[in-house]
Write a protein that holds these residues in place. Structure first.
Motif, short mmCIF file in Angstrom:
data_model
loop_
_atom_site.label_atom_id
_atom_site.label_comp_id
_atom_site.label_asym_id
_atom_site.label_seq_id
_atom_site.Cartn_x
_atom_site.Cartn_y
_atom_site.Cartn_z
N ASN A 86 -100.10 -27.40 -14.03
CA ASN A 86 -101.77 -27.47 -13.51
C ASN A 86 -102.10 -26.57 -14.21
O ASN A 86 -101.64 -26.04 -15.10
CB ASN A 86 -100.93 -25.51 -11.85
CG ASN A 86 -100.63 -26.66 -11.24
OD1 ASN A 86 -100.19 -27.60 -11.14
ND2 ASN A 86 -100.36 -25.20 -9.90
N ARG A 87 -104.29 -26.65 -13.74
CA ARG A 87 -104.38 -26.13 -14.90
C ARG A 87 -105.18 -24.90 -14.27
O ARG A 87 -105.77 -24.87 -13.51
CB ARG A 87 -105.13 -26.70 -15.59
CG ARG A 87 -106.42 -26.47 -16.65
CD ARG A 87 -107.42 -27.56 -17.36
NE ARG A 87 -108.41 -27.11 -18.13
CZ ARG A 87 -108.80 -28.43 -18.76
NH1 ARG A 87 -108.43 -29.42 -18.44
NH2 ARG A 87 -109.64 -27.59 -19.88
N GLY A 88 -104.97 -23.25 -14.86
CA GLY A 88 -105.51 -22.17 -14.19
C GLY A 88 -104.74 -22.20 -12.50
O GLY A 88 -103.63 -22.60 -12.48
N SER A 89 -105.49 -22.77 -11.39
CA SER A 89 -104.87 -22.29 -9.99
C SER A 89 -105.34 -23.91 -9.25
O SER A 89 -104.43 -24.60 -8.18
CB SER A 89 -105.79 -21.22 -9.14
OG SER A 89 -107.39 -21.53 -9.53
N THR A 90 -105.85 -24.35 -9.86
CA THR A 90 -105.54 -26.10 -9.55
C THR A 90 -104.92 -27.15 -10.47
O THR A 90 -104.25 -27.26 -11.85
CB THR A 90 -106.80 -27.05 -10.89
OG1 THR A 90 -108.41 -25.93 -10.30
CG2 THR A 90 -107.35 -28.31 -9.65
N SER A 91 -103.93 -28.33 -9.25
CA SER A 91 -103.32 -29.38 -9.98
C SER A 91 -103.73 -30.41 -11.06
O SER A 91 -105.26 -30.50 -10.12
CB SER A 91 -102.89 -29.78 -8.68
OG SER A 91 -102.20 -31.01 -8.65
N TYR A 92 -103.42 -30.59 -12.11
CA TYR A 92 -103.92 -31.04 -13.19
C TYR A 92 -103.26 -31.96 -12.99
O TYR A 92 -104.16 -33.47 -13.02
CB TYR A 92 -103.74 -30.60 -13.91
CG TYR A 92 -104.65 -31.66 -15.87
CD1 TYR A 92 -106.02 -30.80 -15.64
CD2 TYR A 92 -103.99 -31.79 -16.17
CE1 TYR A 92 -106.60 -32.39 -16.52
CE2 TYR A 92 -104.51 -32.64 -17.64
CZ TYR A 92 -105.95 -32.65 -17.20
OH TYR A 92 -106.40 -33.90 -18.38
N ALA A 93 -102.00 -32.83 -13.09
CA ALA A 93 -101.63 -33.97 -13.22
C ALA A 93 -99.74 -33.80 -12.36
O ALA A 93 -99.49 -33.16 -12.23
CB ALA A 93 -101.12 -34.69 -14.37
N GLY B 111 -101.70 -24.75 -24.38
CA GLY B 111 -101.38 -23.55 -23.75
C GLY B 111 -102.25 -22.78 -22.49
O GLY B 111 -101.82 -22.17 -21.94
N GLN B 112 -103.04 -23.47 -22.19
CA GLN B 112 -104.88 -23.53 -20.48
C GLN B 112 -102.94 -24.35 -19.22
O GLN B 112 -103.88 -24.17 -18.27
CB GLN B 112 -105.26 -24.37 -20.70
CG GLN B 112 -105.32 -25.70 -21.16
CD GLN B 112 -107.03 -26.02 -21.62
OE1 GLN B 112 -107.81 -25.76 -20.93
NE2 GLN B 112 -107.14 -26.57 -22.98
N PHE B 113 -102.36 -24.78 -19.69
CA PHE B 113 -101.23 -25.62 -18.91
C PHE B 113 -100.33 -25.11 -18.53
O PHE B 113 -99.40 -24.71 -19.40
CB PHE B 113 -101.37 -27.67 -19.04
CG PHE B 113 -102.36 -28.08 -19.31
CD1 PHE B 113 -103.00 -28.44 -18.37
CD2 PHE B 113 -103.33 -28.46 -21.13
CE1 PHE B 113 -104.10 -28.88 -18.32
CE2 PHE B 113 -104.33 -28.97 -20.86
CZ PHE B 113 -104.88 -29.13 -19.52
N VAL B 114 -99.66 -25.27 -17.14
CA VAL B 114 -98.19 -25.05 -16.67
C VAL B 114 -97.46 -25.52 -15.91
O VAL B 114 -98.11 -25.74 -15.12
CB VAL B 114 -98.56 -23.50 -15.66
CG1 VAL B 114 -97.10 -22.70 -15.12
CG2 VAL B 114 -99.39 -22.41 -16.25
N ALA B 115 -96.89 -26.27 -16.52
CA ALA B 115 -95.57 -26.98 -15.42
C ALA B 115 -94.61 -26.26 -15.01
O ALA B 115 -94.25 -25.03 -14.74
CB ALA B 115 -94.80 -28.10 -17.08
#
Length: 232
Positions: free
Chosen positions: A208-215, A193-197
């Motif tokens: 993205n995890r919040g406003s940060t690019s994660y992977a 739930g903390q990630f956005v695709a």
């Protein structure tokens, strides 16, 4: 294993830490004394029941013996294990880092840096889950003290009963995956739930995890730049 003996508390803790690092688990010691030591899983959600307890083998002796062991982890592996610190790393590579030894940085990275880990299958189910599920049974602990023929017969009868029980349980099962896998998937779904695709076209997604690019995930190649898919 219950009944295993260690020279002292320090040796016992080092063995537990080594096992935890290799298994990708984070543990800590709420009881840490010369005469007794307890290790438990250090999961933030307090849902893992893994624990180990060792105390004096003999009165007034530093020798410790494992008295109880719950070897089932209900929390997923960790990828940032604080137990694998600089002291542990130095002990593991002391011989290779001695003066006069030929040392190649790439060989070091290949062993200890996730960016250089090989990504072929490393499933330990065959030699870990299946074997340990039998070794931890009380029947096996009793059979170990019997003669060889009696031991084999006890194990044979146990396996027959176990297979029959599992067959009955499977008839009641209604899902395509096992119960533990289903529970693990549910836990991962809650964490997701903390990630956005964000779709990038042709099977590519930026996570993205919040406003940060994660992977970045490639569904066609089944890869992710975090490399967790590749390494597990």
């Amino acid at each position: 294993m219950v009944g295993q003996v260690f020279g002292n508390a320090k040796v016992f803790k080092e063995a537990v830490k080594e096992h935890a690092i290799k298994q990708g688990r984070s543990i800590w010691f709420p009881y840490n004394e010369k005469s007794r030591v307890q290790g438990v899983c250090k999961c933030k959600l307090d849902i893992c029941s893994w624990s180990i307890w060792a105390s004096c083998y003999e009165k007034n002796s530093p020798t410790l013996m494992i008295k109880t062991l719950n070897d089932k982890h209900t929390f997923p592996r960790v990828y940032k294990n604080l137990l694998a610190n600089s002291t542990w790393l130095a002990k593991r590579n002391m011989e290779a880092l001695r003066p006069g030894k030929e040392f190649k940085m790439f060989d070091f990275l290949e062993q200890w840096s996730k960016s250089h880990f090989r990504d072929w299958s490393k499933c330990d189910m065959l030699l870990n889950n299946l074997c340990e599920s039998v070794n931890g049974d009380r029947v096996i602990l009793v059979a170990r003290s019997a003669h060889i023929f009696s031991m084999v017969e006890m194990i044979r009868v146990k396996i027959i009963k176990r297979r029959a029980k599992r067959s009955i349980d499977l008839e009641k099962w209604y899902q395509n995956i096992g119960l533990r896998v289903a529970e693990f998937m549910e836990l991962q779904a809650q964490h997701s739930g903390q990630f956005v695709a964000h779709w990038g076209g042709e099977g590519h997604y930026q996570i993205n995890r919040g406003s940060t690019s994660y992977a970045v995930v490639d569904l066609d190649q089944r890869t992710c730049t975090c490399r967790r898919w590749n390494l597990t």
